[in-house]
Design an enzyme around this catalytic site. Structure first.
Site: not given
Ligand code: ADP
Ligand code: MG
Ligand code: MG
Length: 903
Positions: A344, A110, A855, A30, A108, A99, A787, A875, A460
């Site tokens: 990503r 962490m 084999c 990220k 989802g 984040r 083999s 092979y 999820h």
């Molecule tokens: P995950 O890794 O579970 O996707 P994120 O870190 O992407 O978690 O956060 C989940 C959501 O929170 C993001 O999809 C985004 O919509 C919202 N979010 C995170 N940071 C910000 C921010 N700085 N401003 C607004 N929304 C945010």
């Molecule tokens: Mg996210």
């Protein structure tokens, strides 16, 4: 000296402008991609990333590493200067999100905390900065307490949800948006009480303390139980740690002109081009993924806010061109202004991986080598699974989103625990939920398929199932799930726990009962019944194209393990270039058992020779059939390998039969002879007993009969105008003298049978006993080919017998990380692999041009194929169904690219 050390303080914090996408190890996926987007000039809210190294240090020592606090302070100050606001300032607060983000995406798994910096005073400032929007400010504050409480302080999330439900109930509504500022202010009070009750302290008002605690919680979330489980499942190393991103908040919950969404640049299910995404107006990010309110398709944003929509499409096109791949993104619109929050290279189904790779070649973004690199054998294997056969009376009872393809039938369960329980009893189960959450992970792993009534392609359930290659239908909203009552209703019918349903993860359709299945199109293509040039199936065309390139690229040949003409024919259609292992054991079974009994019980040379003479024509006929199917291609026939008593009835059964017959006064002479033979031949360790070449040296005429049958069959095929290329393989050799003895006898027979027919018969050996590998230079003097029998080689190198150990303790070894994957599944390159390497090198040194193959079952395992390529074998040989997988992986092994991470 000490002063000098202080000045070269380790760098733990990177501004977004300092990073780039290649720094995933350090900044996490990220963080690296936020930096990349920042440097592309895309609208990313400013922020900084705390490295995975800081997390690793924290997790090993239990405290923040020296220098981290100061570096965070410095970067925060710079951020405050840039934004012209101070974190949590009472009048005009800067708010941030904290984040997680590891090297590999763990959807989802962490934690993330939004709105850090809000407190009783800055909430007022936030409201006035938003033009007196009290509702927005209090909504943001209650979200902070909720997320902070749950993720940082382990307050049970349901408590907050109940409080929210109560307020909505009192108001007579189901929709968050009906709550006004006063309701939300009241909710903040309720949340604070919940917080204090569970933590024994007040909700922290100091912004910097909030920040530090949130960062620490993200570090710790790396070791949360569900994250650990996910990593094990996905084979992500346990010591990578997560980075932490601190990002300026932007607000999608400021009103109807704001909102938040997620999107893919192509369909991650099928690979089709188009716009795939979900949008939710007036909401903060986590609402979308949590499925709290129903999203609208991204296309509808065009009506709501055409400017942002167009900008978003432009950015998506730019990202695809830049990453040269499908991307997924998360974005927020704050009062008409678009912000990018994440991107990503997106996860995708196996089918989409092939289709997209093909499309990107057409679009000129990547070449065929890169396309080959982007797909893998595991995905191809998935595409070879059967599909539902629907030309019957089956009508779907519901239709959701085809979130992860495949055809799964099983008994309905409603909880993760029940799924695990029934799966342990060997049942196929379908986990049915309104929506899944990370706590359902163990149940999802145990299930054959997952069915949810809510959530889209990005829910999820969908994301995790796709990652696992598990069938999933999400958002089947005609289904009314009642977990406590263990049932769901659909189309006026009730389905209880234990009833069977079938779900199609490609079409999203749900059926009651068990629907029969049919072979996949990809298999039909491999079998030759679909012409890739003339059908309009983008998947088959892409598979054809990439396989063709793999075949043109690979150096390794791919043979098959086949014991019958039918198997040989099928494998040949799948692209096998010969047989690497034809076992002869089955030729001693069925109604031929009686002849084997005669052979074993023979009281003299005469009786034994009679039994062998009776077996000869039967064996010859078997070989003729196989040589015909493999006309022109080499066929390696292994002389009989298992201990002979495997062909006799088990001891206990015989003993009982004899006793019963004696009781009745019947003539039991024959049974008694058999029984005493079985007793005589009983072995404590059959794996290490009288088998393989040892048998051939002990039972006169046995190997000779087989050699003769092979040679005669080859000559018969040649007389009919065919071309048989037999390779006689002696099993379980440990010393060159064994092979020399067998060879001398075999050569005589071959010379006599072959005459001037032009048939050429090679003689070689398996390398499956460690001693053979270690004396390969000597053995090669008597062998035209080696083999590697990697199953036995693995058993003997490790000193364990597969049948005994897999159930007994492998789970523990895997848990402890003694090995990351069973050495029977993927070759143990360091140990067993080293034996292969030594034998290959020393064998070739003694006999240049020595043919080398493998084999064991490893021949069809993707990682092992790469290993065998690197060792320089000629092979690999694997089961017919694995042949295309091995072809693909052999091609991948032969290309060297600098391409993206294939995970
Ligand atoms: P995950 O890794 O579970 O996707 P994120 O870190 O992407 O978690 O956060 C989940 C959501 O929170 C993001 O999809 C985004 O919509 C919202 N979010 C995170 N940071 C910000 C921010 N700085 N401003 C607004 N929304 C945010
Ligand atoms: Mg996210
Ligand atoms: Mg063996």
């Amino acid at each position: 000296m000490a002063a000098q050390e202080e000045t070269v303080e380790h760098k733990y914090v990177y501004d977004f402008a300092e990073g780039n996408r290649d720094l995933k190890d350090l900044l996490g996926g990220k963080g690296a991609n936020l930096a990349e987007m920042t440097n592309l000039g895309l609208p990313v809210p400013p922020g900084f990333t705390i490295t995975t190294e800081a997390c690793q240090a924290y997790l090993t020592t239990g405290r923040e590493p020296d220098g981290l606090a100061g570096q965070i302070e410095a970067h925060l100050e710079a951020l405050e200067r840039e934004m012209g606001r101070r974190l949590g300032d009472p009048d005009d607060p800067l708010l941030v999100s904290v984040r997680s983000g590891a090297k590999f995406s763990m959807p989802g798994m962490m934690e993330t905390v939004l709105n850090v910096g809000l407190n009783d005073r800055s909430v007022i400032g936030l409201s006035s900065q938003a033009g007196g929007n009290d509702r927005f400010a209090w909504d943001s504050y209650r979200r902070l307490i909720q997320m902070f409480g749950k993720t940082v302080c382990e307050v049970p999330g349901e408590e907050f949800e109940h409080a929210l439900d109560e307020v909505k109930h009192a108001k007579g509504t189901h929709d968050d948006l009906d709550l006004d500022a006063d309701d939300l202010r009241g909710l903040v009070d309720a949340y604070k009480k919940i917080f204090a009750k569970h933590t024994g302290r007040e909700f922290p008002q100091e912004p910097r303390e909030q920040l530090d605690l949130a960062i620490r919680a993200v570090f710790e979330s790396w070791n949360a139980e569900r994250a650990v489980l996910y990593r094990r499942q996905e084979r992500i190393p346990a010591d990578l740690g997560t980075a932490v991103n601190v990002v300026t908040m932007v607000f999608g919950n400021l009103g109807p002109d704001s909102g938040t969404g997620v999107a893919f640049t192509r369909d991650p299910g099928s690979g089709a081009q188009g716009i795939y995404g979900d949008y939710l107006a007036n909401a903060q990010g986590e609402d979308v993924v949590a499925g709290i309110r129903n999203t609208v398709p991204l296309q509808e944003l065009e009506q709501l806010d055409k400017t942002s929509y167009d900008e978003l499409l432009g950015i998506m096109a730019r990202l695809e061109e830049h990453y040269k791949d499908l991307c997924d993104i998360e974005f927020t619109i704050e009062r008409g202004k678009l912000w990018m929050l994440q991107t990503r290279v997106g996860k995708r189904t196996a089918a989409a991986a092939f289709v997209i790779a093909g499309q990107l070649v057409d679009e000129g973004l990547i070449d065929l080598d890169e396309a080959l690199h982007r797909v893998n054998g595991a995905q191809l294997a998935q595409l070879m699974f059967p599909r539902f056969q629907l030309d019957h009376e089956f009508q779907p009872v519901a239709r959701g989103i085809g979130a992860s393809p495949g055809a799964a039938s099983g008994k309905v369960v409603f909880t993760s625990a029940r799924a695990v329980e029934l799966a342990a009893e060997g049942e196929s189960v379908i986990l049915v939920r309104r929506e899944t959450n990370p706590d359902d992970l163990s149940g999802m792993i145990a299930s054959k398929g997952i069915l949810t009534s809510r959530g889209g392609k990005t829910s999820h359930a969908a994301v995790v199932a796709r990652g696992m290659g598990k069938t999933c239908v999400s958002g089947a909203d005609e289904i009314d799930v009642n977990v406590p009552a263990k049932k769901f209703t659909v189309a006026g019918q009730t389905v209880n726990e234990g009833d069977v349903v079938s779900i199609d993860g490609t079409t999203g359709k749900v059926y009651l009962g068990e629907v029969p299945v049919m072979p996949s199109e990809v298999v039909q293509y491999f079998e030759g019944s679909l012409d890739p040039e003339h059908i309009d199936n983008p998947l088959v065309r892409a598979v054809h194209r990439i396989m063709t390139h793999a075949d043109a690229t690979r150096r390794l040949l791919v043979r098959t393990n086949a014991d019958t003409g039918a198997d040989a024919a099928r494998a040949r259609r799948f692209g096998a270039e010969g047989i690497g292992l034809c076992r002869t054991e089955h030729m001693f079974l069925g109604d031929r058992r009686e002849l084997v009994e005669r052979l074993i019980l023979a009281s003299g040379a005469r009786e034994r020779e009679d039994a062998l003479a009776a077996l000869l024509p039967l064996q010859r006929a078997d070989f003729v059939e196989i040589f015909r199917e493999m006309d022109g291609l080499p066929v390696t026939v292994r002389l009989i390998d298992p201990p002979l008593h495997e062909f006799l009835p088990p001891l206990e059964q015989l003993a009982v039969n004899v006793a019963v017959a004696q009781e009745r006064g019947e003539d039991v002479a024959k049974e008694e002879a058999l029984l005493s033979a079985v007793r005589r031949m009983h072995e404590e360790n059959p794996m290490l007993g009288l088998r393989g070449v040892r048998l051939g040296l002990v039972i006169p005429g046995l190997f000779a009969m087989q050699v003769r049958a092979i040679a005669e069959a080859a000559v018969a095929v040649a007389r009919d105008g065919g071309s048989a290329r037999p390779e006689i393989m002696v099993p379980l050799v440990g010393a060159v003298q064994e092979l020399e003895t067998v060879r001398a006898e075999a050569e005589k027979i071959i010379a006599e049978v072959v005459g001037d027919s032009g048939v050429d018969v090679l003689i070689g050996t398996m390398i499956e006993v460690p001693r053979a590998a270690l004396t390969a230079g000597q053995i090669a003097e008597a062998a035209e080919f080696f083999s590697f029998g990697t199953n036995d080689l693995t058993q003997m190198a490790w000193g364990f017998s597969r049948d005994d150990v897999e159930g007994a303790f492998f789970w523990r070894y895997l848990e402890l990380g003694i090995f990351g994957i069973s050495p029977f599944e993927s070759i143990d390159a360091d140990g067993v692999g080293r034996l292969v390497r030594i034998a290959a090198e020393e064998g070739r040194a003694a006999r240049p041009g020595l043919k080398l193959g493998v084999c064991g079952e490893h021949g069809g395992d993707p990682d092992s194929v790469h290993f065998f390529h690197s060792v320089g074998l000629d092979y690999v040989s694997c089961s017919p169904f694995r042949v295309p997988v091995a072809r693909l992986e052999a091609g991948r092994a032969a290309i060297t690219t600098t391409g993206s991470d294939s995970r």
